[in-house]
Design a protein around this motif. Structure first.
Motif, PDB file in Angstrom:
ATOM      1  N   ILE A 353      36.971  40.727  44.744  1.00 20.99           N
ATOM      2  CA  ILE A 353      36.948  40.228  43.373  1.00 20.99           C
ATOM      3  C   ILE A 353      35.512  39.792  43.108  1.00 20.99           C
ATOM      4  O   ILE A 353      34.980  38.935  43.816  1.00 20.99           O
ATOM      5  CB  ILE A 353      37.923  39.060  43.182  1.00 20.99           C
ATOM      6  CG1 ILE A 353      39.360  39.528  43.383  1.00 20.99           C
ATOM      7  CG2 ILE A 353      37.759  38.442  41.794  1.00 20.99           C
ATOM      8  CD1 ILE A 353      40.381  38.409  43.345  1.00 20.99           C
ATOM      9  N   ALA A 354      34.900  40.424  42.124  1.00 16.22           N
ATOM     10  CA  ALA A 354      33.473  40.178  41.885  1.00 16.22           C
ATOM     11  C   ALA A 354      33.166  40.326  40.404  1.00 16.22           C
ATOM     12  O   ALA A 354      33.981  40.815  39.617  1.00 16.22           O
ATOM     13  CB  ALA A 354      32.622  41.139  42.708  1.00 16.22           C
ATOM     14  N   LYS A 355      31.965  39.878  40.037  1.00 16.16           N
ATOM     15  CA  LYS A 355      31.509  39.997  38.655  1.00 16.16           C
ATOM     16  C   LYS A 355      31.251  41.447  38.300  1.00 16.16           C
ATOM     17  O   LYS A 355      31.540  41.897  37.193  1.00 16.16           O
ATOM     18  CB  LYS A 355      30.242  39.172  38.457  1.00 16.16           C
ATOM     19  CG  LYS A 355      29.882  38.911  37.004  1.00 16.16           C
ATOM     20  CD  LYS A 355      30.844  37.917  36.390  1.00 16.16           C
ATOM     21  CE  LYS A 355      30.444  37.544  34.977  1.00 16.16           C
ATOM     22  NZ  LYS A 355      31.418  36.620  34.342  1.00 16.16           N
ATOM     23  N   ASP A 356      30.698  42.190  39.240  1.00 17.97           N
ATOM     24  CA  ASP A 356      30.428  43.605  39.045  1.00 17.97           C
ATOM     25  C   ASP A 356      30.405  44.264  40.412  1.00 17.97           C
ATOM     26  O   ASP A 356      30.358  43.580  41.453  1.00 17.97           O
ATOM     27  CB  ASP A 356      29.097  43.810  38.317  1.00 17.97           C
ATOM     28  CG  ASP A 356      29.072  45.113  37.533  1.00 17.97           C
ATOM     29  OD1 ASP A 356      29.921  45.981  37.826  1.00 17.97           O
ATOM     30  OD2 ASP A 356      28.225  45.258  36.637  1.00 17.97           O
ATOM     31  N   ASP A 357      30.412  45.609  40.424  1.00 15.37           N
ATOM     32  CA  ASP A 357      30.486  46.299  41.702  1.00 15.37           C
ATOM     33  C   ASP A 357      29.173  46.258  42.473  1.00 15.37           C
ATOM     34  O   ASP A 357      29.142  46.636  43.652  1.00 15.37           O
ATOM     35  CB  ASP A 357      30.924  47.752  41.505  1.00 15.37           C
ATOM     36  CG  ASP A 357      30.031  48.487  40.519  1.00 15.37           C
ATOM     37  OD1 ASP A 357      29.115  47.838  39.960  1.00 15.37           O
ATOM     38  OD2 ASP A 357      30.238  49.687  40.311  1.00 15.37           O
TER      39      ASP A 357
END
Length: 637
Positions: A353-357
């Motif tokens: 789970i992250a802000k962007d890849d």
């Protein structure tokens, strides 16, 4: 004697309309007379008002003829009668041919414009996203695709539906006003016709989304659309196909029609499971809302070669700006919340789970762990509950089945609705067979405040409100049934809010709605739990279309078995009252074979837009938990 009361201008208009409706010959004659009645007198005035008007009558007549001829484009030549007649004839022939040519060109242009407005032209794009079908879901789908494409210089979303192209464009512009770098193109046509599907060029697209219609035969329509997609190209392309059906029994047929690169969601099963999970864990809908839209943190699969050979438990504390929740094996299988001792093999990808890849960074976070702050949670005894279900629709039996799976023995469920009694009794029999849930049926109108007053709603541990169209006539359209269901839900919520205020006791309430616009009208407290079925489906489809590997992640996440998201008391993980890092919470959850991905603070639960929910915090961030706060974890139970 009868007097005419019709105004003169109205009578003149009537006579004009009558003349226009006559034959073409009569119309040409009248227009010619009308034209000459204006041009000839005007030419006389021009000749006499000139600087040097002819002195003789013949000279004046000749000048008038020249003026008339130039005005009407018939030459106005002067000479012998035969010469004048021939020049007029040639001018009329030229005028006829030029007028015909102009008419043909104008008609061709108008026809082309009409074809474009009808949306029958073919799209010449590659790596675009195709949306097939039209429903209220098209708006959140396009909005999420616009958000996902915000970092691209040019993106195209093509919508094909049996609806007027201009109307589609106007409705999308009204509901999705800011499209940024994404161009939305609409085409008109039947989605089950392979010849029509070529208008949006699905064979060159990167993703195709098949929206489920709301009609009773909507699942059949989805299957036929998927079969039409297979017929468009002789060989399957690399486009990802994402579809949704209502009934889980139709998912197998839809999956076969979608092919190996297709992913089919069973909407009713997912919505029913989320309703039950949220009813048992208030605030869970806010967590899913954060994880499924592209505006915040969401699921990604990333390469992390630096973690190869290490254990998943080490990965949990090695990603400071991301939260590891699983592994995507080299063979394509997904394991959510694996055992912390599981070794990460070469070729494995980390589900995070992250802000962007591209924000996942491997670093050492173990130094931020405060061992003294870690708490040990004791076992909790299973307790029976009193549950209330208000309303009845096609998802209600699934909700009852899910409740029978989750609750402890001795739990009671009261169902109050104007639903089909045979179906309601069938759901009751299923619950009785589980020997854990005692179901009681009440045939009553949930919009009647007297009915709700007799129920003593504040005495229930949890209340679920679902869409109930009441005794809607069978001839009513799907749109009408959906609107009536949401309208009745809004009225029910009004009465529940009044009961809550009168009793001074907070009601644990979970509400299902179909139209996301109605959620904004709901008379509920800030941060209340809403499951909007249409929006939820749209978010899932958009996520999978952008990252196909997430299909298996969501399958396991929404499966009855395996790991799910939970909100658990923070005191089970760290001692409340003192500041500690989130890395400490992750380490504590790891000892319980769980993945901590965030928390919710009770003190901010009524403050938007996050309502106390914090997903994927930095592991070095200091946070002070109280006994009333929650930790968001991925766990088996």
């Amino acid at each position: 004697m009868v007097q005419h009361t019709t105004p003169l201008w109205r009578r003149l208009q009537y006579r004009f309309d009558y003349l226009v409706s006559r034959s073409t010959t009569a119309l040409i004659g009248w227009l010619t007379l009308a034209c000459l009645s204006v041009v000839v007198p005007a030419s006389v005035v021009l000749v006499r008002a000139g600087h040097q008007p002819p002195a003789t009558l013949s000279g004046q007549l000749t000048a008038v003829w020249v003026s008339v001829g130039q005005t009407l484009k018939i030459g106005g030549a002067v000479g012998s009668p035969l010469y004048v007649l021939a020049s007029v004839l040639l001018a009329l022939i030229a005028l006829l041919f030029v007028s015909t040519l102009v008419s043909l060109i104008t008609a061709g242009i108008n026809q082309r414009i009409m074809e474009l407005r009808l949306g029958h032209s073919r799209l010449l794009e590659t790596r675009h996203t195709v949306v097939l079908g039209w429903s209220d879901q098209v708006f959140p789908v396009t909005a999420e695709l616009v958000a996902a494409n915000s970092n691209q210089r040019r993106a195209v979303v093509a919508v094909l539906a049996p609806k007027d192209k201009v109307e589609m464009e106007q409705e999308i512009d009204a509901r999705v006003p800011a499209t940024g770098t994404t161009t939305i193109v609409c085409r008109n046509g039947c989605t089950t016709d392979p010849a029509v599907l070529t208008r949006v060029s699905p064979q060159t697209a990167k993703a195709v989304l098949v929206l489920p219609p709301g009609a009773d035969d909507g699942d059949t329509h989805v299957v036929k659309t998927l079969l039409a997609l297979n017929a468009v190209a002789a060989e399957p392309g690399d486009a990802i196909v994402v579809a949704a059906v209502h009934d889980a029994h139709n998912r197998v047929a839809a999956q076969l029609a979608a092919g190996p690169r297709g992913h089919v969601l069973a909407v009713d099963d997912i919505v029913a499971r989320l309703l039950v999970q949220t009813a048992r864990q208030p605030g869970l809908s806010l967590v899913y809302q954060e994880l499924l839209n592209f505006a915040g943190d969401e699921f990604y699969t990333v390469d992390a070669p630096a973690l190869t050979g290490r254990t998943f438990g080490e990965a949990l504390l090695s990603l400071t700006t991301s939260s590891a929740v699983g592994l995507l094996r080299e063979n394509g299988t997904v394991a959510l919340n694996p055992n912390p001792g599981t070794e990460i093999a070469p070729g494995d990808r980390i589900v995070v789970i992250a802000k962007d890849d591209d924000t996942t960074v491997v670093a050492a976070a173990a130094s931020g762990i405060d061992e003294e702050a870690i708490a040990t949670a004791g076992p909790r005894a299973a307790t029976a509950e009193r549950l209330l279900l208000l309303g009845w629709n096609r998802r209600a039996p699934l909700i009852v089945q899910q409740l029978a799976t989750y609750v402890s023995a001795g739990t009671t469920l009261d169902i109050v609705a104007l639903g089909d009694h045979a179906t309601m009794r069938g759901a009751q029999d299923v619950a009785v067979a589980s020997q854990r849930l005692d179901v009681t049926l009440h045939s009553a109108d949930t919009t009647d405040p007297r009915v709700l007053a007799r129920l003593n709603v504040p005495s229930y541990d949890s209340v679920i409100v679902i869409g109930d169209a009441g005794r809607t006539p069978t001839a009513a359209t799907v749109a009408t049934q959906v609107a009536e269901a949401d309208d009745r839900t809004l009225v029910t919520l009004l009465h529940l809010r009044s009961i809550e205020q009168a009793s001074g006791k907070r009601i644990s309430l979970t509400t299902e709605m179909t139209d996301d616009r109605n959620r904004l009208l709901a008379p509920a407290r800030e941060g209340a739990d809403f499951i909007v079925s249409g929006r939820l489906t749209s978010l899932l489809m958009a996520q999978i279309s952008e990252n196909p590997s997430l299909a298996d992640v969501f399958d396991e996440l929404f499966d009855a078995e395996g790991s799910e998201l939970y909100l658990k008391p923070a005191a089970d993980y760290v001692h409340p009252g003192s500041e500690t890092t989130f890395a400490t919470v992750v380490a504590s959850a790891r000892r319980r074979h769980e993945c901590a991905v965030g928390y919710r603070l009770r003190a901010q639960a009524a403050a938007g837009p996050a309502y106390g929910v914090r997903i994927n915090p930095d592991k070095q961030q200091q946070v002070r938990f109280t006994a009333e706060d929650w930790v968001i974890v991925l766990a088996e139970s």
